[in-house]
Every structure is written in structure tokens, then in C-alpha cells.
Design a protein around this motif. Structure first.
Motif: not given
Length: 320
Positions: A149-153, A162-171, A177-180, A203-207
Motif C-alpha cells: 500500500s501507498d496509503v492506509l484507508l 472504532e475509527a480511533r482504533a483503526a487509525a491508531t493501528a494504521a498510524s 492515513v485516510w479515515v472515511a 482522531l486528535e493527536g494521532l500522527p
């Protein structure tokens, strides 16, 4: 019109059109088991589906592992063994199929978005697991799809946790990282009823969060949501917006007492919805399609975008 990045359409529906069997209630895990298994049993067909979107003009394709989660694979009567290992194997197969398509069109410079999907049925906020358990499963998926992958969606997110868990792992992977988010069918709010400011706060604070999008929702609601989020004071500077909605909508039935589905043509999807999303989201906007959006829809959007800006590779700060 601002410049835009064009995503692909709905892989599950495209694969069904190409012969993959889809069975079970709409929205259920069972419904897309065949799509999940196709990554290993019919990988050439999965690559062909990706190519249909690339040839229609997509700048970014999403890996076909939306249903490659333990809850779905557990329904496969033929499979016995460690679910975690099977998830890693099928996720990697999805990544290989997408990368194979990109390599067959080297002149296009298409990117691959690695999918981090809901871990249970779509839209079911009551089926979202604990934060810790979700992070563990999303970490497995993120690490398995990242090499391709070039980006993680993180897509079709229905709750802030749910979104923070997914974005935490992806980050943690270090890629963009894109969050939809999927939205309520009647109002531009999350499936939990929370406002869009809650989506930003989650998503606050996630890189590495580069884009906030809306997907797998009625296009009319996506239009409203992008306009609202554009004005959200807490939206971090530099985060790209956009949407990729479903290719169907609700309309009043003839008796005026109930709702029924209607399919949206490529012309309407572009002219009435996607074009507006680009205008509202601003430069570098990300648009595309979800369920029921096929290559003709993508081709129509490609033509519209090129008419405004000319042909050529499009870059966005969301890709960096």
C-alpha cells in the motif's frame, strides 16, 4: 473547480458483476464471503476488477480485503485453522492482486490504498468491539496490507472508538492515513447520532492523518457532511476532505408513504454530487465511489475532472 484525486468504485459490486457469488442478507458478513475468498481462489479476476477501474481513470485503487476479517472468515465451512493466520494470508493476497493491477499500467502511476474495514457488519454500531481488541485486530490487518500500500484507508467507520482504533493501528505504520466515515441515512451525523466534530475529535493527536472522508452513505448526505466539515473549527490544518458515496439513493414511492431505492446514473453521480464535493472540499479533494459505483461512473468523473484541469497525474497533500 479545484483539483481532485479520483478513487475507484465498489469492488464487491464490480466482482459480483464479473461473476463472484454474493449471498446472504444485505450488510451481513455472509454476503461478502465469496468476495473475501476470491483474493486467493480467483486472484486474476480481482486484478481484472482493479484494472477496470484503473482503465476508467482512477488515481487510487483500494485493496479487496473489506470482508477479510475474522468474523467473516469464521463463516467459511471449508476453513479450519488459525483465523489470524488466514486473515494475514488473504489480506496479503488482496494486496498482491491490487499491486499486480498497478504494475500492468505503469504509465498511469496509480496508488494503492490498503483497506482497514469494519470488523463486524457495516453500520452496526452495536457490534463494534472493545477499543483494545479492535486495535489488536487492526494492527494485524495494517501490518499485513502495508507492504502493498501507498496509503492506509480506514473506511466505513461508524463510531468514534472504532475509527480511533483503526487509525491508531494504521498510524503506527508510518504511511499516510485516510479515515472515511459512514453517515446516518437521514442526517449528516455519525451512525451514533454524534456530530461531525466528534469525528474530528476521535482522531486528535494521532500522527499521519492526512484525509477525512465520507463513504458508503447516500450521496445527498455526503454533500451536506463535506460542507459542514469544511467549516468545522477543530479540523486540523492541511487535512484533505472528500467523499465516495453509494450509487443508489432513496426516493419517495408512488404512494408517498414509503421509500424505495433508485440507482444513480454516472451523469447524475458526477453532475449532482461528486462535482459539488470537489468544490466544497477544496484543492486536493478525494472523490470516488462505494457500493453500486462502477467503471462508467469513474470514467464520467475522470472526464469531468480532466475537462477542468487537463490530463495528468494528480498529487495531493493527503498522499504525502
Amino acid at each position: 473547480m479545484p483539483r481532485a484525486v479520483l478513487l475507484d468504485g465498489g469492488m464487491g459490486h464490480q466482482l459480483r458483476a464479473m461473476g463472484i457469488k454474493i449471498e446472504g442478507p444485505r450488510g451481513s458478513m455472509q454476503r461478502f464471503l465469496g468476495v473475501a475468498m476470491a483474493n486467493s481462489t480467483q486472484s486474476e479476476l480481482v486484478t481484472a476488477a482493479h484494472l477496470s477501474f484503473i482503465d476508467a481513470g482512477a488515481d487510487v485503487i483500494t485493496t479487496n480485503n473489506y470482508a477479510v476479517v475474522p468474523n467473516c472468515l469464521a463463516l467459511c465451512a471449508d476453513f479450519k485453522g488459525n483465523l489470524g493466520e488466514k486473515v494475514k494470508e488473504l489480506v496479503a493476497d488482496a494486496g498482491k492482486a491490487a499491486r499486480a493491477a498497478v504494475e500492468q499500467r505503469p504509465d498511469r502511476k496509480v496508488l494503492v490504498a490498503g483497506c482497514l474495514p469494519p470488523l463486524a457488519e457495516s453500520y452496526r454500531t452495536d457490534r463494534v468491539g472493545s477499543f483494545e481488541a479492535n486495535v489488536a485486530q487492526y494492527t494485524l490487518i495494517a501490518e499485513s496490507i502495508a507492504p502493498y500500500s501507498d496509503v492506509l484507508l480506514c473506511e466505513t467507520m461508524s463510531t468514534p472508538d472504532e475509527a480511533r482504533a483503526a487509525a491508531t493501528a494504521a498510524s503506527k505504520i508510518g504511511k499516510p492515513v485516510w479515515v472515511a466515515w459512514t453517515l446516518d441515512k437521514n442526517d449528516p451525523v455519525l451512525m451514533t447520532g454524534e456530530s461531525l466534530s466528534a469525528a474530528v475529535a476521535a482522531l486528535e493527536g494521532l500522527p499521519n492523518i492526512k484525509a477525512i472522508l465520507f463513504n458508503c452513505s447516500y450521496p445527498e448526505i455526503v454533500t451536506k457532511a463535506i460542507a459542514i466539515l469544511r467549516k468545522e473549527p477543530s479540523l486540523p490544518a492541511g487535512v484533505v476532505l472528500g467523499g465516495y458515496a453509494n450509487g443508489f439513493s432513496q426516493t419517495e414511492s408512488g404512494d408517498g408513504l414509503s421509500k424505495e431505492y433508485r440507482d444513480i446514473s454516472p451523469e447524475e453521480y458526477w453532475g449532482s454530487f461528486a462535482k459539488q464535493w470537489i468544490d466544497d472540499a477544496g484543492d486536493g479533494a478525494i472523490v470516488g465511489g462505494c457500493c453500486g459505483i462502477f467503471p462508467p461512473h469513474i470514467a464520467m468523473m475522470r472526464a469531468g475532472i480532466d475537462l477542468s484541469h487537463g490530463k495528468g497525474a494528480v498529487t495531493s497533500r493527503a498522499m504525502l
